[in-house]
Design an enzyme around this catalytic site. Structure first.
Site, PDB file in Angstrom:
ATOM      1  N   SER A 125     -14.644  -7.615  -2.926  1.00 14.85           N
ATOM      2  CA  SER A 125     -13.243  -6.990  -3.374  1.00 14.85           C
ATOM      3  C   SER A 125     -13.278  -6.076  -4.528  1.00 14.85           C
ATOM      4  O   SER A 125     -14.199  -6.575  -5.239  1.00 14.85           O
ATOM      5  CB  SER A 125     -12.280  -8.056  -3.472  1.00 14.85           C
ATOM      6  N   TYR A 150      -9.624 -17.029  -6.765  1.00 18.11           N
ATOM      7  CA  TYR A 150     -10.055 -16.080  -5.761  1.00 18.11           C
ATOM      8  C   TYR A 150     -10.804 -15.032  -5.941  1.00 18.11           C
ATOM      9  O   TYR A 150     -12.255 -14.868  -5.467  1.00 18.11           O
ATOM     10  CB  TYR A 150      -8.781 -15.504  -4.703  1.00 18.11           C
ATOM     11  N   LYS A 154     -15.203 -14.546  -5.120  1.00 19.84           N
ATOM     12  CA  LYS A 154     -16.035 -13.224  -4.665  1.00 19.84           C
ATOM     13  C   LYS A 154     -17.287 -12.827  -5.769  1.00 19.84           C
ATOM     14  O   LYS A 154     -18.103 -12.561  -5.356  1.00 19.84           O
ATOM     15  CB  LYS A 154     -15.195 -12.129  -4.589  1.00 19.84           C
TER      16      LYS A 154
HETATM   17  C1  UD1 Z   1      -4.957  -8.116  -4.839  1.00 23.71           C
HETATM   18  C2  UD1 Z   1      -6.637  -7.744  -5.094  1.00 23.71           C
HETATM   19  C3  UD1 Z   1      -7.482  -7.574  -3.897  1.00 23.71           C
HETATM   20  C4  UD1 Z   1      -7.013  -8.781  -3.054  1.00 23.71           C
HETATM   21  C5  UD1 Z   1      -5.650  -8.770  -2.504  1.00 23.71           C
HETATM   22  C6  UD1 Z   1      -5.512  -9.939  -1.605  1.00 23.71           C
HETATM   23  C7  UD1 Z   1      -6.558  -6.421  -7.282  1.00 23.71           C
HETATM   24  C8  UD1 Z   1      -6.831  -5.038  -7.710  1.00 23.71           C
HETATM   25  N1  UD1 Z   1      -6.457  -6.468  -5.849  1.00 23.71           N
HETATM   26  O1  UD1 Z   1      -4.565  -7.024  -4.068  1.00 23.71           O
HETATM   27  O2  UD1 Z   1      -8.857  -7.613  -4.196  1.00 23.71           O
HETATM   28  O3  UD1 Z   1      -8.050  -8.564  -1.777  1.00 23.71           O
HETATM   29  O4  UD1 Z   1      -4.756  -9.105  -3.494  1.00 23.71           O
HETATM   30  O5  UD1 Z   1      -4.270 -10.336  -1.569  1.00 23.71           O
HETATM   31  O6  UD1 Z   1      -6.552  -7.555  -7.778  1.00 23.71           O
HETATM   32  N2  UD1 Z   1       3.741  -5.188  -5.276  1.00 23.71           N
HETATM   33  C9  UD1 Z   1       4.957  -4.915  -5.116  1.00 23.71           C
HETATM   34  N3  UD1 Z   1       5.969  -5.548  -4.596  1.00 23.71           N
HETATM   35  C10 UD1 Z   1       5.473  -6.540  -3.671  1.00 23.71           C
HETATM   36  C11 UD1 Z   1       4.104  -6.743  -3.491  1.00 23.71           C
HETATM   37  C12 UD1 Z   1       3.149  -5.781  -4.290  1.00 23.71           C
HETATM   38  O7  UD1 Z   1       5.515  -4.124  -6.202  1.00 23.71           O
HETATM   39  O8  UD1 Z   1       6.465  -7.365  -3.264  1.00 23.71           O
HETATM   40  C13 UD1 Z   1       2.813  -4.182  -5.738  1.00 23.71           C
HETATM   41  C14 UD1 Z   1       1.802  -4.961  -6.694  1.00 23.71           C
HETATM   42  O9  UD1 Z   1       2.114  -5.237  -8.064  1.00 23.71           O
HETATM   43  C15 UD1 Z   1       0.744  -4.059  -6.823  1.00 23.71           C
HETATM   44  C16 UD1 Z   1       0.671  -3.319  -5.396  1.00 23.71           C
HETATM   45  O10 UD1 Z   1       2.006  -3.678  -5.043  1.00 23.71           O
HETATM   46  O11 UD1 Z   1       0.807  -2.887  -7.700  1.00 23.71           O
HETATM   47  C17 UD1 Z   1      -0.325  -3.822  -4.422  1.00 23.71           C
HETATM   48  O12 UD1 Z   1      -0.158  -5.280  -4.377  1.00 23.71           O
HETATM   49  P1  UD1 Z   1      -0.980  -6.273  -3.151  1.00 23.71           P
HETATM   50  O13 UD1 Z   1      -0.507  -5.775  -1.683  1.00 23.71           O
HETATM   51  O14 UD1 Z   1      -0.428  -7.844  -3.376  1.00 23.71           O
HETATM   52  O15 UD1 Z   1      -2.290  -6.197  -3.474  1.00 23.71           O
HETATM   53  P2  UD1 Z   1      -3.297  -6.265  -4.920  1.00 23.71           P
HETATM   54  O16 UD1 Z   1      -2.482  -7.279  -5.676  1.00 23.71           O
HETATM   55  O17 UD1 Z   1      -3.678  -4.927  -5.223  1.00 23.71           O
END
Ligand code: UD1
Length: 334
Positions: A125, A150, A154
């Protein structure tokens, strides 16, 4: 190389990879303990691929059961997906993650060594980069302390693979996989309240959740929301097939890490706007506080994947978000 053991083969990325393997004339042998999926995925895979699949309900930490599968099938390579992946849960229950993800990998490698199987593609990841100094981030970037247990599983997993010199490993560092198969027969199965952005968006659009919260709008990005590199799960699945070709063509390879992303970063607001536009839906959302542990911005330098695997993403954000929504709609009838 023909028989490919796919651990976690009924999960989100695993199931899409099984489809691509069959398309490319491989024979997948699936193991999955159904901890984050359901057995119905097997039938859907058989329907998409029009074939009968070998499947075993086995826990990745169960060495004797794994050995039986290796005895029964002449395994040529392993694609290892079976692992827990919820970042938040891993902070609450670190041992659950260390036990399953690390013991599972060790048990698998031990069995591979016993049966003289050396080829493996590992699910890693972009989280191994932590908050990178700059993006696009390439594979030579130093891996910072991961922001969750987590993420650490990795990093440790990659270290273990690198130490095992009998292996020919390709470790694929995924950015943010989203989307679903065009048949809408497989996709990411929702279990409880989604943590990830796109499942939360589709469930909100479907009326299952009342409102999406955007986690923070004061980041140092073009609109203040976090930037990620979203990658279509079908493209990601294809990268695994290409990794097998690389392993086949480079028998002396020991350990190679390769980013799998599109090379494009999108903000959370861009994702929401594109989702609304592509699917002609208005989404109920509001801006909320930052989510602890979130990385501000990260997207891939995907040039190594092109160079080494001959792989690059084919599907754009519109296709990702349209297929995610189609999958959400199809889930109603499942
Ligand atoms: C993270 C990890 C990724 C991992 C994944 C597993 C990092 C950069 N990435 O992804 O390696 O495989 O988790 O779950 O650490 N968001 C909102 N509202 C929501 C949900 C998310 O605003 O309700 C935003 C988050 O703040 C983020 C983006 O959407 O900026 C993506 O979030 P998400 O889909 O949870 O993935 P990551 O956190 O990037």
């Amino acid at each position: 190389m023909r028989n490919i053991l796919v651990t976690g083969g009924l999960g989100y990325i695993g199931s899409h990879t099984v489809v691509e393997l069959i398309k490319n004339n491989y024979t997948p042998i699936i193991i999955d303990n159904l901890s984050n999926t359901e057995i119905a995925v097997l039938e859907r895979l058989e329907s998409i691929t029009n074939s009968k699949l070998d499947y075993y309900n086995i826990d990745i930490c169960n060495g004797p059961a794994l050995s039986e599968v290796f005895s029964k099938h002449q395994i040529d390579a392993v694609i290892h997906f079976a692992a827990f992946k919820a970042v938040g849960e891993s902070v609450e229950k670190p041992l659950k993650y260390y036990i399953n993800n690390i013991n599972g990998l060790n048990t698998l490698l031990d069995t591979m060594e016993t049966f003289k199987v050396k080829n493996i593609v590992f699910s890693s990841s972009c989280t191994v980069y932590g908050e990178p100094d700059s993006s696009p981030v390439n594979e030579a970037a130093v891996t910072k302390k991961a922001n969750s247990p987590y993420g650490r599983t990795k990093q440790i997993g990659e270290d273990i693979l690198q130490d095992c010199k009998f292996l020919n490993t390709v470790s694929l560092r995924y950015f943010n996989p989203i989307g679903a198969h065009p048949s809408s027969k497989i996709g990411e199965l929702p279990l409880g309240v989604p943590n990830n952005l796109v499942p939360f968006i589709t469930q909100t659009a479907a009326g299952i959740r009342e409102k999406l919260t955007v986690f923070g709008s004061d980041y140092n990005t073009k609109d203040g929301t976090c930037v990620r590199d979203y990658i279509h799960v079908v493209d990601l699945a294809d990268a695994h097939v290409k990794a097998l070709t690389f392993i086949k063509e480079n028998p002396e390879n020991k350990f190679e890490v390769i980013n799998i992303g599109t090379g494009n970063g999108f903000t959370v607001l861009e994702i929401i706007n594109t989702f609304e536009k592509v699917n002609n839906i208005k989404l109920n959302y509001s801006i909320g506080p930052r989510r602890p542990g979130d990385v501000e911005k990260v997207w891939a330098d995907a040039s190594k994947a092109k160079l080494k695997l001959g792989w690059e993403a084919q599907l754009d954000l519109n296709e990702m978000l349209a297929s995610s929504w189609n999958w959400q709609l199809a889930l109603k009838n499942k």
